[in-house]
Write a protein that holds these residues in place. Structure first.
Motif, PDB file in Angstrom:
ATOM      1  N   ASN A   1       0.846  -1.196   0.000  1.00 43.34           N
ATOM      2  CA  ASN A   1       0.000   0.000   0.000  1.00 43.34           C
ATOM      3  C   ASN A   1       0.877   1.240   0.000  1.00 43.34           C
ATOM      4  O   ASN A   1       2.096   1.164   0.174  1.00 43.34           O
ATOM      5  N   ILE A   2       0.255   2.375  -0.173  1.00 42.04           N
ATOM      6  CA  ILE A   2       1.017   3.613  -0.347  1.00 42.04           C
ATOM      7  C   ILE A   2       1.795   4.000   0.903  1.00 42.04           C
ATOM      8  O   ILE A   2       2.884   4.578   0.820  1.00 42.04           O
ATOM      9  N   ASP A   3       1.274   3.673   2.097  1.00 38.54           N
ATOM     10  CA  ASP A   3       2.006   3.977   3.334  1.00 38.54           C
ATOM     11  C   ASP A   3       3.304   3.181   3.390  1.00 38.54           C
ATOM     12  O   ASP A   3       4.361   3.708   3.792  1.00 38.54           O
ATOM     13  N   GLN A   4       3.231   1.916   2.996  1.00 39.52           N
ATOM     14  CA  GLN A   4       4.447   1.088   2.990  1.00 39.52           C
ATOM     15  C   GLN A   4       5.480   1.634   2.000  1.00 39.52           C
ATOM     16  O   GLN A   4       6.689   1.625   2.282  1.00 39.52           O
ATOM     17  N   ILE A   5       5.011   2.096   0.877  1.00 39.35           N
ATOM     18  CA  ILE A   5       5.931   2.631  -0.140  1.00 39.35           C
ATOM     19  C   ILE A   5       6.679   3.840   0.412  1.00 39.35           C
ATOM     20  O   ILE A   5       7.912   3.946   0.277  1.00 39.35           O
ATOM     21  N   TYR A   6       5.974   4.744   1.067  1.00 35.58           N
ATOM     22  CA  TYR A   6       6.637   5.952   1.577  1.00 35.58           C
ATOM     23  C   TYR A   6       7.474   5.672   2.819  1.00 35.58           C
ATOM     24  O   TYR A   6       8.492   6.343   3.054  1.00 35.58           O
ATOM     25  N   ASP A   7       7.092   4.698   3.624  1.00 27.77           N
ATOM     26  CA  ASP A   7       7.946   4.280   4.749  1.00 27.77           C
ATOM     27  C   ASP A   7       9.267   3.726   4.219  1.00 27.77           C
ATOM     28  O   ASP A   7      10.337   3.962   4.788  1.00 27.77           O
ATOM     29  N   PHE A   8       9.162   2.990   3.120  1.00 25.04           N
ATOM     30  CA  PHE A   8      10.367   2.422   2.500  1.00 25.04           C
ATOM     31  C   PHE A   8      11.272   3.544   1.974  1.00 25.04           C
ATOM     32  O   PHE A   8      12.502   3.475   2.091  1.00 25.04           O
ATOM     33  N   ILE A   9      10.663   4.576   1.368  1.00 25.62           N
ATOM     34  CA  ILE A   9      11.444   5.710   0.858  1.00 25.62           C
ATOM     35  C   ILE A   9      12.207   6.382   2.001  1.00 25.62           C
ATOM     36  O   ILE A   9      13.382   6.754   1.853  1.00 25.62           O
ATOM     37  N   VAL A  10      11.565   6.508   3.170  1.00 24.41           N
ATOM     38  CA  VAL A  10      12.217   7.128   4.337  1.00 24.41           C
ATOM     39  C   VAL A  10      13.419   6.300   4.789  1.00 24.41           C
ATOM     40  O   VAL A  10      14.516   6.828   5.006  1.00 24.41           O
ATOM     41  N   SER A  11      13.217   4.991   4.898  1.00 19.25           N
ATOM     42  CA  SER A  11      14.293   4.140   5.417  1.00 19.25           C
ATOM     43  C   SER A  11      15.393   3.870   4.396  1.00 19.25           C
ATOM     44  O   SER A  11      16.582   3.852   4.734  1.00 19.25           O
ATOM     45  N   LYS A  12      15.022   3.684   3.165  1.00 18.50           N
ATOM     46  CA  LYS A  12      15.994   3.296   2.135  1.00 18.50           C
ATOM     47  C   LYS A  12      16.805   4.477   1.634  1.00 18.50           C
ATOM     48  O   LYS A  12      18.022   4.378   1.434  1.00 18.50           O
ATOM     49  N   PHE A  13      16.132   5.616   1.410  1.00 21.30           N
ATOM     50  CA  PHE A  13      16.807   6.748   0.778  1.00 21.30           C
ATOM     51  C   PHE A  13      17.074   7.894   1.743  1.00 21.30           C
ATOM     52  O   PHE A  13      17.491   8.977   1.340  1.00 21.30           O
ATOM     53  N   HIS A  14      16.788   7.633   3.044  1.00 22.37           N
ATOM     54  CA  HIS A  14      17.111   8.592   4.101  1.00 22.37           C
ATOM     55  C   HIS A  14      16.447   9.946   3.869  1.00 22.37           C
ATOM     56  O   HIS A  14      17.049  11.004   4.078  1.00 22.37           O
ATOM     57  N   ILE A  15      15.200   9.886   3.455  1.00 25.73           N
ATOM     58  CA  ILE A  15      14.390  11.090   3.309  1.00 25.73           C
ATOM     59  C   ILE A  15      13.622  11.286   4.614  1.00 25.73           C
ATOM     60  O   ILE A  15      13.143  10.326   5.218  1.00 25.73           O
ATOM     61  N   SER A  16      13.510  12.527   5.074  1.00 21.29           N
ATOM     62  CA  SER A  16      12.834  12.775   6.345  1.00 21.29           C
ATOM     63  C   SER A  16      11.362  12.382   6.267  1.00 21.29           C
ATOM     64  O   SER A  16      10.752  12.435   5.189  1.00 21.29           O
ATOM     65  N   LYS A  17      10.812  12.000   7.393  1.00 19.91           N
ATOM     66  CA  LYS A  17       9.396  11.612   7.456  1.00 19.91           C
ATOM     67  C   LYS A  17       8.506  12.784   7.054  1.00 19.91           C
ATOM     68  O   LYS A  17       7.494  12.607   6.362  1.00 19.91           O
ATOM     69  N   LYS A  18       8.888  13.989   7.421  1.00 14.01           N
ATOM     70  CA  LYS A  18       8.101  15.164   7.096  1.00 14.01           C
ATOM     71  C   LYS A  18       8.034  15.368   5.582  1.00 14.01           C
ATOM     72  O   LYS A  18       6.970  15.619   5.020  1.00 14.01           O
ATOM     73  N   VAL A  19       9.194  15.238   4.928  1.00 17.65           N
ATOM     74  CA  VAL A  19       9.239  15.388   3.462  1.00 17.65           C
ATOM     75  C   VAL A  19       8.446  14.270   2.796  1.00 17.65           C
ATOM     76  O   VAL A  19       7.689  14.507   1.858  1.00 17.65           O
ATOM     77  N   ALA A  20       8.603  13.053   3.283  1.00 13.29           N
ATOM     78  CA  ALA A  20       7.903  11.908   2.701  1.00 13.29           C
ATOM     79  C   ALA A  20       6.388  12.078   2.828  1.00 13.29           C
ATOM     80  O   ALA A  20       5.634  11.813   1.884  1.00 13.29           O
ATOM     81  N   ASP A  21       5.925  12.537   4.007  1.00 11.94           N
ATOM     82  CA  ASP A  21       4.484  12.738   4.196  1.00 11.94           C
ATOM     83  C   ASP A  21       3.948  13.820   3.261  1.00 11.94           C
ATOM     84  O   ASP A  21       2.844  13.705   2.724  1.00 11.94           O
ATOM     85  N   GLU A  22       4.739  14.870   3.073  1.00 14.61           N
ATOM     86  CA  GLU A  22       4.317  15.940   2.173  1.00 14.61           C
ATOM     87  C   GLU A  22       4.240  15.442   0.730  1.00 14.61           C
ATOM     88  O   GLU A  22       3.319  15.789  -0.012  1.00 14.61           O
ATOM     89  N   MET A  23       5.214  14.611   0.345  1.00 15.96           N
ATOM     90  CA  MET A  23       5.218  14.087  -1.019  1.00 15.96           C
ATOM     91  C   MET A  23       4.080  13.095  -1.227  1.00 15.96           C
ATOM     92  O   MET A  23       3.473  13.050  -2.306  1.00 15.96           O
ATOM     93  N   LYS A  24       3.772  12.303  -0.197  1.00 10.58           N
ATOM     94  CA  LYS A  24       2.650  11.362  -0.297  1.00 10.58           C
ATOM     95  C   LYS A  24       1.338  12.117  -0.474  1.00 10.58           C
ATOM     96  O   LYS A  24       0.512  11.762  -1.330  1.00 10.58           O
ATOM     97  N   LYS A  25       1.174  13.172   0.307  1.00  3.49           N
ATOM     98  CA  LYS A  25      -0.024  13.994   0.187  1.00  3.49           C
ATOM     99  C   LYS A  25      -0.103  14.631  -1.200  1.00  3.49           C
ATOM    100  O   LYS A  25      -1.164  14.650  -1.827  1.00  3.49           O
TER     101      LYS A  25
END
Length: 1010
Positions: free
Chosen positions: A406-430
């Motif tokens: 699901n989309i939450d898993q995809i963005y969690d993976f982006i945070v952990s794998k590519f070291h993107i901040s959770k705040k940036v990832a949440d904004e990009m998901k939105k």
């Protein structure tokens, strides 16, 4: 849609026992049930009456009215109208039949648009069951006309396009017939032929809003026993001609009684003259005696008031020139949807119910890159779109207990794998969710299937493999006003269609058997193969992109899209064009428009289906978008005005205005300038006349034309007196032309008139063109810009489509004129074809009325078919530009090269088949200065140019009717044979048999491809 609306369907019956049962079955089995059938037995002497009575016992919705004596089709319909109680009226001839959803669809359009009448599609069927359509009008999109426009549209076509006046392909509101019936009922004559014209000509005066629609099909049978057939029978000929004359007389009297305008009456007079030509041909081509022919000709002339009978022309038959086998598979899908054994109808969501303007789903992510770069605080080498694609792929590759991410898993993976901040990832998901919601559009052919399913009481659900949940799809459906009963999404269950587990889950939850579910979707494996293995009834419904890009074996499309996918043998590698995001978006829009219904009736003997959608929306539309976007970027944040020079500046101006709706680029203006109008400016003294060959084709000119060109600077009293006939004769040699110049033009040259002309024309253009303004012209030489720059005393820069040579480059430099070209090369097909498709349909500007400050035009009459062909192509092209502008605008991500966007248009211009160019058979091109012809058929010029340049047409082998097809390229032996084939056997079994023999003759008995 109000299901309480009663539809009265009137069915005249006279000796049609072979057909009437099929006709009645098609009406009784309609998806819309609130109908009454008024069957009018018009003195039948065969078994028709017994069949009617049998059906009447079975279904109380059928009522029978009997004429003891045959009164004719006209009075039979009147009798039916008198007893009908419906809110709406329909007419079906007893030897025809209709598609299952015919009346529900027409009523839905009528109610939603508040229309007084709605027309469906006419499908022709011959005596052996071959069904076909006429491309010219069948492929037109849904249209709505209102007010005076309705009657104007009806009369303007002057009977050339018969689907306007046939009454059986339409649904009418009761108020139309309540107003028309009193006049119609006064006519007691026995009328069979042309009564449709009589009915419709009167009815259309009461229609305030009229619409056309797809998905409602009327099957019009053509057979020897039809009431209108003549079969070389003198009595029948005489009867039909008498009917014809009566109908026109009645309508004419009615129009005069309501004081119809002279312009509208003139259209009706032309209609009458058209039918005189048709019936002259019918009689002349029959095998009846010459004496009887003369009698019939005299009746035609006297009754219609025609002094001289003429044969029908190519214009008269324009709408019936190109026929295509009808692809009836959409109707087959409708039948599966309404099949009683299917209790639940399931649809895939993405690319089935809804579409996106993206060539591939991941193209959406490219629109997120810019925002990511702005908010990301540290350097990331990859684009966000690449990270997003990699994250989803890697997650899917490593799935264990679940089958879907699901989309939450995809963005969690982006945070952990590519070291993107959770705040940036949440904004990009939105942002991803918000951006995706902007681009969804309903696929109308599927929405129609959903509406059909609901209308017959089916449960409608969605089953989708997607990483976003049910709430996301519900939001899409809410935005698009789509209603379904339930939604099943793979990411919420951890199950997928691809494995079949999601289908099993659905069957268990709904407590239904697999045989009770019909699933419709665009993925061959997930939506067809897998459910079929589970005993679920499945229907493959190709995505718009796959259909348009010619990727489905049994769906035909243009070969031009192949140039984007594989080596073509051309100098430019168009495969690289697909690497441009803008091109992919443009192609996706074209696919969504043209192949919304994947079962598009495509003519295999063409490259662009000889229709306005392919040639206008796709080919010309993409080219026009490229021009408009280029001009917008070049004029962004610039002061002044860009002047589009008529006539070929017409369409680019309209497109530019659409793109420049934010007014960030130069404002636009449209000015009437032509070579003819400016020609006196090239003459500074009498010796200048000897240089005219640099500007015009002297040898193809005539004395009168040269005098007209230079009239503003000539002393008419000094012109030699000529025989009027000789004045119009072209010069036999160039030497003759110069003799005329020497003897007449130089002696008549008036210096004072020339000086006054310069002052007048300078004042005229000084009010229009200001310093700093620029011009758009299709181009070629830049002479116009040089002349106007010299005249006004300041340089006028310009934008061209292309230039042909450097003949005027030095003069441009001397005058500091800068010209930018859309192309950096000269196409082979230029001039008439290229200009006509983008030009305004007005006469050429021949000069100026300086006193009243307005242009002067020559006189030219545009026939209806000419206007039809060009206006529909241009309308579709502008629609594409508008769709691109409204969907995307001119975004930073759009960086395609001009030639990438224009490839389909150049392919059309350079490789069009005879049948494609035949769409323009009635268009006349005028260019006396360079072509040396006052009138030339555009289709002929087009094919001549293709042949002259020895252009190699890129084609895939095709098969037609299941046997080897002869691929046509005009001019050539195949083209000539095909023309004969069309003439001898326009449609049907004879044509197929002949073409089969032709294929064997030229291709060999064992060859399967041409």
């Amino acid at each position: 849609m109000n299901k309480n609306k009663l539809i009265s369907i009137i069915v005249p019956v006279c000796n049609t026992e072979k057909f009437v049962a099929k006709c009645l079955d098609s009406i009784l089995n309609q998806t819309y049930k609130n109908i009454e059938i008024i069957a009018v037995n018009d003195g039948s002497t065969d078994g028709s009456v017994a069949i009617l009575e049998e059906y009447c016992k079975k279904d109380p919705r059928i009522k029978i009215i009997t004429h003891k004596k045959n009164r004719g089709l006209f009075r039979a319909r009147i009798s039916g109208m008198k007893v009908a109680k419906g809110d709406y009226f329909g007419f079906v001839d007893s030897d025809d039949y209709i598609s299952p959803d015919y009346y529900r669809r027409l009523l839905w359009v009528a109610e939603n648009n508040k229309c007084d009448a709605v027309a469906g599609k006419a499908i022709h069927e011959d005596s052996v069951g071959y069904r076909y359509v006429h491309n010219s009008y069948h492929t037109l999109q849904d249209e709505v006309f209102e007010g005076d426009e309705v009657l104007d549209k009806f009369l303007e076509q002057e009977g050339l396009c018969f689907v306007w006046h046939t009454i059986w392909n339409k649904l009418y509101s009761r108020k139309v017939w309540d107003k028309a019936l009193p006049f119609l009922d006064k006519i007691e004559d026995h009328i069979v032929m042309c009564e449709d014209v009589l009915f419709s000509s009167i009815a259309f005066t009461y229609i305030n809003k009229f619409a056309t629609t797809d998905y409602a099909y009327y099957f019009y049978l053509q057979h020897a026993s039809a009431s209108t057939a003549v079969n070389n029978n003198f009595s029948k000929f005489k009867k039909n001609i008498t009917d014809l004359t009566k109908c026109f007389s009645y309508v004419e009297n009615y129009y005069k009684s309501i004081k119809l305008s002279p312009k509208r009456l003139a259209h009706f007079q032309s209609w009458k003259e058209l039918y005189s030509r048709f019936w002259f041909n019918n009689v002349n081509g029959s095998s009846i005696s010459s004496q009887n022919k003369k009698l019939l000709f005299n009746i035609l002339k006297s009754e219609l008031g025609i002094n001289k009978l003429e044969s029908a022309s190519s214009v008269d038959n324009y709408f019936y020139r190109i026929t295509t086998t009808w692809d009836g598979r959409y109707d087959d899908v409708v039948k599966r949807v309404i099949d009683p054994k299917h209790k639940v109808i399931s649809f895939d969501v993405f690319d089935t119910i809804i579409t996106r303007p993206f060539f591939k789903p991941t193209d959406l992510f490219l629109l997120l890159d810019k925002h990511f770069d702005q908010i990301c605080s540290h350097v990331v080498m990859e684009n966000f779109s690449d990270l997003r694609i990699m994250a989803e792929k890697e997650l899917r590759d490593n799935l264990t207990s679940f089958e879907e991410v699901n989309i939450d898993q995809i963005y969690d993976f982006i945070v952990s794998k590519f070291h993107i901040s959770k705040k940036v990832a949440d904004e990009m998901k939105k942002l991803e969710i918000e951006t995706e919601l902007k681009f969804f559009k309903p696929r109308q052919s599927v929405i129609n299937l959903i509406n059909i399913a609901k209308s017959v009481g089916k449960k409608v659900i969605c089953i989708s493999d997607f990483y976003n949940g049910k709430s996301f799809i519900k939001q899409i459906f809410k935005n698009l006003n789509i209603s379904v009963d339930e939604i099943f999404v793979s990411c919420e269950y951890g199950l997928t269609k691809e494995t079949g587990t999601l289908f099993s889950k659905v069957l268990n939850e709904l407590i239904i058997k697999s045989s009770e579910l019909l699933h419709i979707g665009d993925n061959w494996n997930s939506d067809y193969v897998v459910p079929t293995k589970l005993q679920i009834n499945a229907q493959f419904y190709a995505s718009t992109r796959n259909a348009f890009m010619y990727e489905i074996s049994d769906i035909k499309s243009t070969n031009s899209t192949d140039l984007f996918k594989r080596p073509s043998g051309m100098w430019m590698n168009y495969e690289k064009s697909l690497q441009f995001f803008e091109v992919r978006c443009a192609l996706a829009l074209c696919a969504n428009k043209i192949y919304d219904n994947p079962f598009y009736s495509y003519n295999e003997w063409t490259l662009f289906n000889s229709d306005a959608n392919f040639m206008g929306y796709y080919a010309l539309g993409m080219h026009l978008w490229g021009i408009a976007k280029w001009l917008y970027n070049e004029n962004l944040n610039r002061f002044g005005t860009i002047h589009f020079i008529a006539r070929d500046g017409y369409l680019p101006k309209l497109a530019y205005d659409i793109v420049n709706k934010n007014y960030k680029a130069r404002k636009s203006n449209y000015i009437y300038v032509s070579r003819k109008a400016l020609m006196p400016l090239v003459i500074s003294d009498k010796n200048s006349f000897y240089c005219l060959s640099n500007f015009i084709n002297l040898q193809s000119s005539a004395p009168k034309k040269l005098i007209e060109l230079f009239k503003p600077i000539l002393n008419e009293n000094k012109l030699l007196q000529f025989d009027e006939n000789k004045l119009n004769d072209k010069f036999e040699t160039l030497e003759n032309a110069y003799e005329f110049i020497d003897s007449t033009l130089t002696s008549a040259f008036n210096k004072s008139k020339q000086e006054k002309f310069i002052v007048d024309i300078k004042n005229y253009f000084s009010d229009i063109i200001k310093k700093g303004d620029v011009q758009f012209d299709i181009g070629y030489s830049g002479r116009t810009q040089i002349l106007l720059s010299k005249l006004l005393g300041f340089n006028i820069n310009a934008f061209f489509i292309h230039a042909n040579d450097d003949s005027n480059i030095l003069k441009q430099k001397e005058n500091k004129i800068k010209i930018k070209s859309f192309y950096d090369y000269s196409p082979s097909i230029t001039g008439s074809v290229r200009e006509t498709l983008i030009s305004e349909m007005i006469p050429s500007c021949t000069g100026y009325d300086f006193e009243n400050k307005k242009p002067v035009f020559e006189t030219i009459n545009y026939n209806y078919c000419w206007k039809f062909a060009i206006s529909h192509i241009q309308k579709q092209a502008l629609q594409f530009v508008e769709d691109m502008a409204n969907t995307f605008g001119v975004v930073d991500e759009f960086n395609a090269r001009n030639i990438d966007l224009s490839m389909p248009y150049e392919y059309l211009l350079h490789c069009a088949t005879y049948n494609d160019t035949n769409f323009f058979q009635t268009v006349i091109f005028e260019d006396e200065l360079y072509e040396g012809k006052s009138k030339a058929n555009l289709s002929d010029i087009w094919q001549r140019d293709i042949a002259f340049h020895h252009i190699m047409t890129y084609k895939k082998p095709v098969e037609n009717y299941g046997y080897p097809a002869v691929q046509i390229d005009e001019p050539g032996v195949y083209g000539k044979l095909y023309l004969k084939l069309n003439k001898w056997f326009p449609v049907g079994s004879k044509r197929r048999k002949f073409a089969k023999k032709l294929g064997k003759l030229f291709l060999g008995k064992n060859k399967k491809d041409s």
